[in-house]
Enzyme design. Structure first.
Site, mmCIF file in Angstrom:
data_model
loop_
_atom_site.group_PDB
_atom_site.id
_atom_site.type_symbol
_atom_site.label_atom_id
_atom_site.label_comp_id
_atom_site.label_asym_id
_atom_site.label_seq_id
_atom_site.Cartn_x
_atom_site.Cartn_y
_atom_site.Cartn_z
ATOM 1 N N LYS A 50 -3.711 25.412 62.128
ATOM 2 C CA LYS A 50 -4.077 24.004 61.974
ATOM 3 C C LYS A 50 -5.588 23.870 61.841
ATOM 4 O O LYS A 50 -6.360 24.717 62.306
ATOM 5 C CB LYS A 50 -3.568 23.154 63.143
ATOM 6 N N ASP B 245 -2.551 21.902 71.995
ATOM 7 C CA ASP B 245 -2.274 22.034 70.558
ATOM 8 C C ASP B 245 -0.829 22.396 70.254
ATOM 9 O O ASP B 245 -0.389 22.318 69.104
ATOM 10 C CB ASP B 245 -3.183 23.100 69.928
#
Length: 311
Positions: free
Chosen positions: A9, A137
């Site tokens: 990401k 995350d």
């Protein structure tokens, strides 16, 4: 046996609003997170005992209880004590300590894979609850695509995907930035600017610029999107890591439509309107920075999170 693909990401937006008001010691954040097509490959093989074994192609990755893939398996095993162990193989393509959530996405992949391997029948909401226990995350890595993330990053709202937008990533192999250091240093230097009350934090969120970026994503207005990128951690990382600042400048000089550090760094990403232009930018940066320690990747925005690998 199951094989899964676990995307990295990047952060298109990272605003530090202040300290979490629950006293947890974490920061209250506004983030826009984007999955990209640089992926690790995870393979899960059942064991006939209770042991969890982790193997990784990168010898620098810890394969013990420190590894989020191990932690994910241990967490599920704790909640489902009648299940046996698992052998976890990680083919590492996402660099370590890069601000790309490589560990988090491995943990998310193990949650998805063990749900299938152990036939747990978990809902998406239940998987997200487990993910939030592993790290800030991990819930996003589970979901992937494009998302607004609030709180510590666990409060997710899916956004229109940016599939097809080309992303170039750059990271010096020997350089890493510790996420706790980045946030602690930011707190030391900027705590006086923190919003202190719920009303102040809401006002800071409203005025932080994320609304403009969300509108740009919804309209797929790339010019507005590139003008709306934000990463507060650049304020502390770039002055202390001049190679990161130089890489960002070189991406822009090479023709990128935008460039910014991802997360706590030291990876820098650049956006390009097409894959062809992305390759050209990558070649120009390679010529400008011929350091063999610099790794460059070209990928694209990815509309999904963890997926089963199809044959």
């Amino acid at each position: 046996m199951y094989r899964l693909l676990a995307p990295a990401k990047i952060n298109l937006f990272l605003q530090i609003v202040g300290n979490c008001l629950d006293g947890s010691g974490y920061h209250e954040l506004v983030m826009v997170m984007q999955a990209v097509s640089l992926m690790d490959r995870i393979e899960l093989i059942p064991r006939r005992d209770r042991q969890i074994k982790v193997h990784c192609t990168n010898p620098a990755v810890p394969c013990d209880q420190r590894n989020l893939a191990y932690k994910a398996a241990a967490l599920l095993q704790q909640h489902f004590p009648d299940r046996d162990g698992v052998e976890i193989f990680i083919e590492k393509r996402i660099p370590m300590g890069a601000g790309l959530a490589g560990g988090s996405t491995n943990g998310a992949a193990v949650l998805v894979g063990l749900d299938l391997l152990w036939q747990l029948g978990l809902t998406q909401a239940e998987l997200q609850t487990f993910a939030a226990q592993l790290g800030a995350d991990v819930p996003f890595c589970l979901q992937g695509g494009t998302a607004l993330a609030l709180g510590r990053g666990e409060q997710l709202t899916p956004l229109a995907d940016l599939q097809g937008l080309t992303v170039i990533l750059g990271k010096y192999r020997s350089l890493s930035v510790a996420t706790p250091w980045a946030y602690q240093t930011y707190r030391q230097e900027f705590a006086a600017t923190y919003a202190q009350t719920p009303n102040e934090q809401e006002k800071a969120r409203q005025e932080g610029g994320s609304a403009t970026l969300l509108q740009a994503i919804q309209q797929r207005d790339i010019a507005k999107l590139t003008a709306s990128l934000r990463n507060d951690l650049e304020k502390v990382v770039l002055p202390r890591y001049p190679l990161v600042a130089e890489l960002k400048e070189q991406f822009l000089a090479a023709g990128a439509i935008a460039s910014m550090m991802s997360g706590s760094g030291p990876t820098v990403f650049a956006l390009a309107p097409s894959a062809d232009e992305g390759y050209s930018i990558m070649q120009r940066v390679r010529r400008a920075l011929p350091d063999p320690d610099l790794d460059l990747w070209i990928c694209e925005c990815c509309p999904h999170g963890i997926q089963l690998e199809t044959p």
